[in-house]
Scaffold this motif. Structure first.
Motif, PDB file in Angstrom:
ATOM      1  N   PRO A  74     -11.028  -2.490  -5.617  1.00 51.23           N
ATOM      2  CA  PRO A  74     -10.280  -1.368  -6.560  1.00 51.23           C
ATOM      3  C   PRO A  74     -10.399  -1.501  -8.251  1.00 51.23           C
ATOM      4  CG  PRO A  74      -8.900  -2.827  -4.918  1.00 51.23           C
ATOM      5  CD  PRO A  74     -10.215  -3.553  -5.378  1.00 51.23           C
ATOM      6  N   ILE A  75     -11.080  -2.475  -8.316  1.00 49.52           N
ATOM      7  CA  ILE A  75     -11.332  -2.602  -9.815  1.00 49.52           C
ATOM      8  C   ILE A  75     -12.777  -2.273 -10.420  1.00 49.52           C
ATOM      9  CG2 ILE A  75     -11.577  -4.216 -12.025  1.00 49.52           C
ATOM     10  CD1 ILE A  75      -9.568  -5.946 -10.628  1.00 49.52           C
ATOM     11  N   CYS A  76     -13.757  -2.614  -9.633  1.00 50.50           N
ATOM     12  CA  CYS A  76     -14.951  -1.950  -9.831  1.00 50.50           C
ATOM     13  C   CYS A  76     -15.475  -0.956  -9.207  1.00 50.50           C
ATOM     14  CB  CYS A  76     -15.967  -3.387 -10.076  1.00 50.50           C
ATOM     15  SG  CYS A  76     -16.289  -3.938  -8.415  1.00 50.50           S
ATOM     16  N   CYS A 126       0.105  -9.791  -2.668  1.00 45.91           N
ATOM     17  CA  CYS A 126      -0.119  -8.732  -1.824  1.00 45.91           C
ATOM     18  C   CYS A 126      -1.407  -9.070  -0.989  1.00 45.91           C
ATOM     19  CB  CYS A 126      -0.239  -7.334  -2.725  1.00 45.91           C
ATOM     20  SG  CYS A 126      -1.667  -7.703  -4.065  1.00 45.91           S
ATOM     21  N   ALA A 127      -1.643  -7.848  -0.431  1.00 43.51           N
ATOM     22  CA  ALA A 127      -2.740  -8.158   0.585  1.00 43.51           C
ATOM     23  C   ALA A 127      -4.015  -7.351   0.076  1.00 43.51           C
ATOM     24  CB  ALA A 127      -2.387  -7.550   1.831  1.00 43.51           C
ATOM     25  N   ASP A 180       2.595  -9.559 -17.461  1.00 43.32           N
ATOM     26  CA  ASP A 180       1.377  -8.604 -17.533  1.00 43.32           C
ATOM     27  C   ASP A 180       0.548  -8.963 -16.464  1.00 43.32           C
ATOM     28  OD1 ASP A 180       2.514  -7.615 -19.641  1.00 43.32           O
ATOM     29  OD2 ASP A 180       1.466  -8.759 -21.291  1.00 43.32           O
ATOM     30  N   CYS A 181       0.376 -10.074 -15.705  1.00 38.86           N
ATOM     31  CA  CYS A 181      -0.576 -10.663 -14.766  1.00 38.86           C
ATOM     32  C   CYS A 181      -0.119  -9.969 -13.372  1.00 38.86           C
ATOM     33  CB  CYS A 181      -0.527 -11.936 -14.819  1.00 38.86           C
ATOM     34  SG  CYS A 181      -1.838 -12.618 -13.864  1.00 38.86           S
ATOM     35  N   CYS A 233      -0.827  -2.304  -6.751  1.00 39.10           N
ATOM     36  CA  CYS A 233       0.792  -2.204  -6.356  1.00 39.10           C
ATOM     37  C   CYS A 233       1.575  -2.899  -7.529  1.00 39.10           C
ATOM     38  CB  CYS A 233       1.056  -2.909  -5.133  1.00 39.10           C
ATOM     39  SG  CYS A 233       0.712  -4.789  -4.914  1.00 39.10           S
ATOM     40  N   ARG A 234       1.012  -3.498  -8.632  1.00 41.11           N
ATOM     41  CA  ARG A 234       1.770  -4.055  -9.512  1.00 41.11           C
ATOM     42  C   ARG A 234       2.580  -5.172  -9.292  1.00 41.11           C
ATOM     43  NH1 ARG A 234      -0.920  -3.110 -13.533  1.00 41.11           N
ATOM     44  NH2 ARG A 234       1.096  -3.739 -14.818  1.00 41.11           N
ATOM     45  N   SER A 235       2.226  -5.988  -8.152  1.00 47.70           N
ATOM     46  CA  SER A 235       3.072  -7.038  -7.863  1.00 47.70           C
ATOM     47  C   SER A 235       2.563  -8.310  -8.696  1.00 47.70           C
ATOM     48  CB  SER A 235       2.741  -7.487  -6.336  1.00 47.70           C
ATOM     49  OG  SER A 235       3.084  -6.428  -5.274  1.00 47.70           O
ATOM     50  N   LYS A 236       3.366  -9.114  -9.071  1.00 49.74           N
ATOM     51  CA  LYS A 236       3.161 -10.239  -9.957  1.00 49.74           C
ATOM     52  C   LYS A 236       2.324 -11.135  -9.139  1.00 49.74           C
ATOM     53  CE  LYS A 236       7.262  -9.896 -12.748  1.00 49.74           C
ATOM     54  NZ  LYS A 236       8.411 -10.799 -13.251  1.00 49.74           N
ATOM     55  N   LEU A 237       1.126 -11.722  -9.882  1.00 52.66           N
ATOM     56  CA  LEU A 237       0.056 -12.418  -9.123  1.00 52.66           C
ATOM     57  C   LEU A 237       0.418 -13.906  -9.557  1.00 52.66           C
ATOM     58  CD1 LEU A 237      -3.068 -10.342 -10.216  1.00 52.66           C
ATOM     59  CD2 LEU A 237      -1.678 -10.419  -7.959  1.00 52.66           C
TER      60      LEU A 237
END
Length: 333
Positions: A185-187, A201-202, A222-223, A228-232
């Motif tokens: 999803p990033i690159c 998340c998955a 911020d991490c 999905c903006r779940s906290k990592l």
């Protein structure tokens, strides 16, 4: 007994203040015409002194000309300072010569009417010289304008070529075909060294992309997952990233297509793109990883501060124990 008697003192009424006579707007009749003219002149002078000072006309005109020259010079960034100064000087000369030519034409009209003198005849004799000089100045201005237009055309051509290169690069990247379920999803490329954070998340990411994403966070809030903006982060501020075995296993059996037309397993597609054709530099090189996932900066600083605090506590306990032992030895003596 004393009796109190109220005494009232009557004050004298103040003399009436004479009403000021309103000055009539009409000037007095005993003034002469010259005195009236001088009076009006002084009134106008007072009005001008009360107003804000105005800029003289010749200075204002010069400032406007300079501002126009600056605006024209700022339109083209590639023009040198000497060329700008030359252009401004030629434009000023052109305006001055055009004005002189109009004066000569006015003098010729006076000659036709029979109203002429030696000064008018002198102006008329300069007509040919002024016209030649004006033609030379206009020719120089046209040459400078042609050079400016050529530079602008070259700049537009260069920008158009860069835009075409960008479009071709984008088409080249988009021509790589693979199953989008295995895109990071990033690159947006095939996941490489696939990892995930099960507690959050998955979603599956490239390890390098996730490390870079986590490194940009300044605090645990911020991490978060970019999808999905779940906290990592866990309560200790660490990111528990683990290899995603299912994705890594399936990448060995699924195939993708390079922009050159070759079909390859997805786990080898990115290595092939890094060495395929003259546009191989568009694809990022493989990164070398350590044994552990690179944690964010706030996690390492907090853990180091905790370790430092524990060390200080241990040192304090040892000092207290040493003091107690010394006191016990003194009492024994």
């Amino acid at each position: 007994m004393t009796e109190w008697v109220e005494v009232t003192i009557a004050r004298k009424a103040a003399p009436p203040v004479p009403e000021e006579k309103e000055e009539s707007e009409d000037p007095p009749k005993h003034l002469t015409k010259q005195q009236l003219k001088n009076r009006k002149r002084s009134e106008r002078r007072k009005e001008r002194s009360n107003k804000a000072p105005t800029e003289p006309r010749h200075r204002r005109r010069r400032r406007q000309e300079d501002s126009k020259d600056r605006d024209k010079s700022s339109e083209s960034e590639s023009e040198s300072q000497e060329e700008v100064e030359t252009l401004g000087e030629l434009e000023r000369r052109s305006r001055r010569l055009s004005k002189m030519l109009k004066q000569i034409e006015a003098a010729e009209s006076k000659v036709e009417k029979g109203l002429h003198d030696a000064q008018v005849i002198t102006k008329i004799k300069r007509r040919e010289a002024v016209e030649r000089e004006l033609a030379t100045v206009r020719r120089d201005l046209a040459a400078i304008e042609d050079r400016r237009q050529a530079k602008l055309a070259a700049r537009h051509a260069a920008s158009a070529a860069r835009a075409r290169d960008r479009d071709s690069d984008a088409l080249l990247i988009l021509s790589v075909k693979f199953d989008e379920r295995f895109a990071c999803p990033i690159c947006t490329e095939v996941v490489e060294a696939a990892v995930s954070v099960p507690r959050a998340c998955a979603h599956v990411f490239c390890r390098a992309c996730l490390e870079d994403h986590v490194a940009k966070a300044a605090r645990p809030d911020d991490c978060a997952c970019p999808m999905c903006r779940s906290k990592l982060c866990d309560p200790q501020g660490r990111v528990d990233a683990r290899p995603h075995a299912a994705s890594r296993a399936r990448l060995k059996y699924l195939t993708g297509y390079c922009h050159c037309g070759d079909s390859l397993p997805l786990n080898k597609l990115r290595d092939h793109l890094r060495h395929c054709g003259p546009k191989a530099h568009l694809f990022a090189p493989r990164r070398k990883f350590g044994h552990e996932f690179k944690q964010p900066s706030f996690s390492s600083s907090s853990s180091s501060s905790r370790r430092g605090g524990d060390a200080r506590l241990d040192t304090t306990d040892e000092r207290l124990q040493l003091q107690a032992a010394l006191l016990a030895s003194v009492h024994d003596r």
